[in-house]
Scaffold this motif. Structure first.
Motif, PDB file in Angstrom:
ATOM      1  N   GLU A 148      65.558  58.957  18.182  1.00 46.60           N
ATOM      2  CA  GLU A 148      64.159  58.282  18.324  1.00 46.60           C
ATOM      3  C   GLU A 148      63.378  58.217  19.770  1.00 46.60           C
ATOM      4  OE1 GLU A 148      61.199  55.415  17.614  1.00 46.60           O
ATOM      5  OE2 GLU A 148      62.260  56.620  16.090  1.00 46.60           O
ATOM      6  N   GLU A 149      64.273  58.388  20.830  1.00 46.45           N
ATOM      7  CA  GLU A 149      64.020  58.115  22.352  1.00 46.45           C
ATOM      8  C   GLU A 149      63.270  59.354  22.736  1.00 46.45           C
ATOM      9  OE1 GLU A 149      66.745  56.141  24.318  1.00 46.45           O
ATOM     10  OE2 GLU A 149      66.495  54.154  23.575  1.00 46.45           O
ATOM     11  N   GLU A 150      63.440  60.659  22.004  1.00 43.65           N
ATOM     12  CA  GLU A 150      62.912  61.878  22.349  1.00 43.65           C
ATOM     13  C   GLU A 150      61.411  61.818  22.532  1.00 43.65           C
ATOM     14  OE1 GLU A 150      62.185  66.369  20.900  1.00 43.65           O
ATOM     15  OE2 GLU A 150      62.986  64.881  19.307  1.00 43.65           O
ATOM     16  N   LYS A 151      60.698  60.774  21.713  1.00 41.27           N
ATOM     17  CA  LYS A 151      59.182  60.790  21.902  1.00 41.27           C
ATOM     18  C   LYS A 151      58.921  60.339  23.345  1.00 41.27           C
ATOM     19  CE  LYS A 151      59.091  56.177  19.710  1.00 41.27           C
ATOM     20  NZ  LYS A 151      59.067  55.510  18.570  1.00 41.27           N
ATOM     21  N   TYR A 152      59.505  59.555  23.945  1.00 42.32           N
ATOM     22  CA  TYR A 152      59.325  59.075  25.380  1.00 42.32           C
ATOM     23  C   TYR A 152      59.351  60.106  26.344  1.00 42.32           C
ATOM     24  CZ  TYR A 152      60.118  54.466  22.925  1.00 42.32           C
ATOM     25  OH  TYR A 152      60.013  53.341  22.145  1.00 42.32           O
ATOM     26  N   ILE A 153      60.171  61.115  26.248  1.00 45.32           N
ATOM     27  CA  ILE A 153      60.526  62.390  26.924  1.00 45.32           C
ATOM     28  C   ILE A 153      59.155  63.110  26.937  1.00 45.32           C
ATOM     29  CG2 ILE A 153      61.716  64.534  27.464  1.00 45.32           C
ATOM     30  CD1 ILE A 153      64.332  62.678  26.660  1.00 45.32           C
ATOM     31  N   ASP A 158      60.926  72.859  30.908  1.00 47.17           N
ATOM     32  CA  ASP A 158      62.574  72.823  30.632  1.00 47.17           C
ATOM     33  C   ASP A 158      63.000  71.771  30.547  1.00 47.17           C
ATOM     34  OD1 ASP A 158      63.638  75.802  30.973  1.00 47.17           O
ATOM     35  OD2 ASP A 158      62.296  75.825  32.790  1.00 47.17           O
ATOM     36  N   MET A 159      62.744  70.501  31.347  1.00 44.78           N
ATOM     37  CA  MET A 159      63.238  69.338  31.007  1.00 44.78           C
ATOM     38  C   MET A 159      62.907  68.775  29.613  1.00 44.78           C
ATOM     39  SD  MET A 159      61.924  67.789  34.671  1.00 44.78           S
ATOM     40  CE  MET A 159      62.579  65.806  34.661  1.00 44.78           C
ATOM     41  N   GLU A 160      61.634  68.902  29.022  1.00 43.55           N
ATOM     42  CA  GLU A 160      61.277  68.578  27.636  1.00 43.55           C
ATOM     43  C   GLU A 160      62.128  69.318  26.650  1.00 43.55           C
ATOM     44  OE1 GLU A 160      59.613  68.680  23.860  1.00 43.55           O
ATOM     45  OE2 GLU A 160      59.685  70.431  25.103  1.00 43.55           O
ATOM     46  N   ARG A 161      62.523  70.585  26.882  1.00 43.83           N
ATOM     47  CA  ARG A 161      63.352  71.428  26.028  1.00 43.83           C
ATOM     48  C   ARG A 161      64.706  70.724  26.320  1.00 43.83           C
ATOM     49  NH1 ARG A 161      62.853  72.626  22.123  1.00 43.83           N
ATOM     50  NH2 ARG A 161      64.232  74.279  21.882  1.00 43.83           N
ATOM     51  N   ASP A 204      64.708  67.928  23.783  1.00 41.23           N
ATOM     52  CA  ASP A 204      64.918  68.490  22.153  1.00 41.23           C
ATOM     53  C   ASP A 204      66.310  68.803  21.796  1.00 41.23           C
ATOM     54  OD1 ASP A 204      62.106  68.252  22.034  1.00 41.23           O
ATOM     55  OD2 ASP A 204      61.578  70.140  22.109  1.00 41.23           O
ATOM     56  N   GLN A 205      66.705  69.371  22.833  1.00 36.79           N
ATOM     57  CA  GLN A 205      68.201  70.062  22.547  1.00 36.79           C
ATOM     58  C   GLN A 205      69.108  68.877  22.188  1.00 36.79           C
ATOM     59  OE1 GLN A 205      68.039  72.927  25.315  1.00 36.79           O
ATOM     60  NE2 GLN A 205      66.866  74.385  23.768  1.00 36.79           N
TER      61      GLN A 205
END
Length: 215
Positions: free
Chosen positions: A46-51, A88-91, A94-95
């Motif tokens: 759920e918190e991936e969207k903030y990244i 890279d940080m966003e990936r 994701d991972q």
């Protein structure tokens, strides 16, 4: 202080914040894996969207600095490196979410083996991510080089996990589906290590004007 310097300091702060977000995501994904905590895994997803949102905000600031301020060579390298780093940080975010999704799908079923080396991979990647961001903020060339070198530790752990799980898959009495799931989790940790290494390489570029030759 010049407006440009204020915005450059803001960029550093935003990168530190994004670094904290991805460090938290990996830490929670690792914890969810160890404790088979499905709810915590869902929280990471759920918190991936903030990244993702932070990546877009940093990208917008970098483009503003490039287009409006006409930075000198050293500052240009810093901003260019930040633009590369956030990809890279966003990936990594994701991972961490991908790992968490597999944890949710496994649904708390008993593990077919002790997760010793996968857990070590989680700890090693957290260390790499944290230190790569620290190296950027502190302009610490030696720390960045140490992160690049430390990726070998993660790769070695992945090779051990892969060997162990393939042996289990070959065994007729093992849960092949879970073994494949755990192998995918280990592969995601290995990719996180690669992204942290890339971040460190961009730190080297921001300081020296060229990336390290290793890797």
């Amino acid at each position: 202080m010049r407006r440009f310097d204020i915005q450059l300091a803001e960029l550093n702060d935003m990168l530190i914040e994004m670094g904290a977000m991805i460090e938290k995501a990996i830490t929670q994904a690792s914890q969810a894996l160890k404790e088979q905590d499905v709810e915590l895994a869902k929280k990471v997803m759920e918190e991936e969207k903030y990244i993702d949102r932070q990546e877009k905000d940093i990208e917008a600031l970098c483009l503003k600095l490039l287009l409006q301020q006409q930075p000198v060579a050293k500052d240009l390298r810093t901003i260019s490196a930040a633009l590369k780093m956030i990809t890279d940080m966003e990936r990594i975010g994701d991972q961490a979410a991908d790992i968490s999704e597999i944890i949710v799908m496994m649904g708390g079923a008993p593990y077919i083996k002790k997760l010793e080396h996968i857990s070590q991979m989680g700890e090693a990647t957290i260390k790499m991510v944290t230190e790569s961001i620290d190296a950027y903020v502190k302009k610490d060339l030696q720390l960045a080089k140490a992160v690049i070198k430390y990726d070998d530790v993660v790769d070695d752990l992945f090779d051990r996990v892969k060997f162990e799980l393939i042996e289990l898959i070959r065994a007729a009495d093992s849960n092949c589906e879970q073994a494949i799931d755990l192998l995918m989790i280990a592969k995601y940790f290995e990719r996180i290590g690669d992204h942290a290494r890339n971040i460190a390489k961009w730190v080297v570029f921001s300081i020296r004007g060229r990336k390290t030759k290793k890797g």
